[in-house]
Design a protein around this motif. Structure first.
Motif: not given
Length: 103
Positions: A24-31, A52-68
């Motif tokens: 949830l925190g990663a999703l909020a950051e992503l928004e 876009s590439g920016r979308d992909v990068l933001a999702l990867i960063v948010a997901g990685l952060r959500g994973g620790g």
């Protein structure tokens, strides 16, 4: 090893596997980062291929952060992501899909 039933996706950075998950925190950051009105709108962009590439990068960063992961988006600018740009886009799409899939 990741658990897809828990919404996890494996992302490889410089040959090292990392767990990624949209909490949830990663999703909020992503928004906030993407300035998207809703996550449904973001998912629709991916489904229609309008991401876009920016979308992909933001999702990867948010997901990685959500994973620790404790890195920053800037850290990924010089990292080799497993599968290259296509692998990163696939991982981003999987993160979105698994975040909203029912167990």
């Amino acid at each position: 090893m990741v658990n897809p039933y828990a919404g996890e996706v494996e992302v490889t950075l410089n040959g090292v596997a990392h767990r990624a998950k949209l909490t949830l925190g990663a999703l909020a950051e992503l928004e906030g980062v993407l300035g998207e009105g809703s996550l449904v709108a973001l998912a629709e962009r991916f489904e229609s291929g309008r991401f876009s590439g920016r979308d992909v990068l933001a999702l990867i960063v948010a997901g990685l952060r959500g994973g620790g992961w404790t890195g920053r988006a800037e850290d990924l600018l010089t990292v080799e992501i497993g599968g290259g740009p296509v692998g990163a886009a696939q991982a981003a799409a999987q993160l979105l899909a698994r975040a909203f899939a029912l167990p």
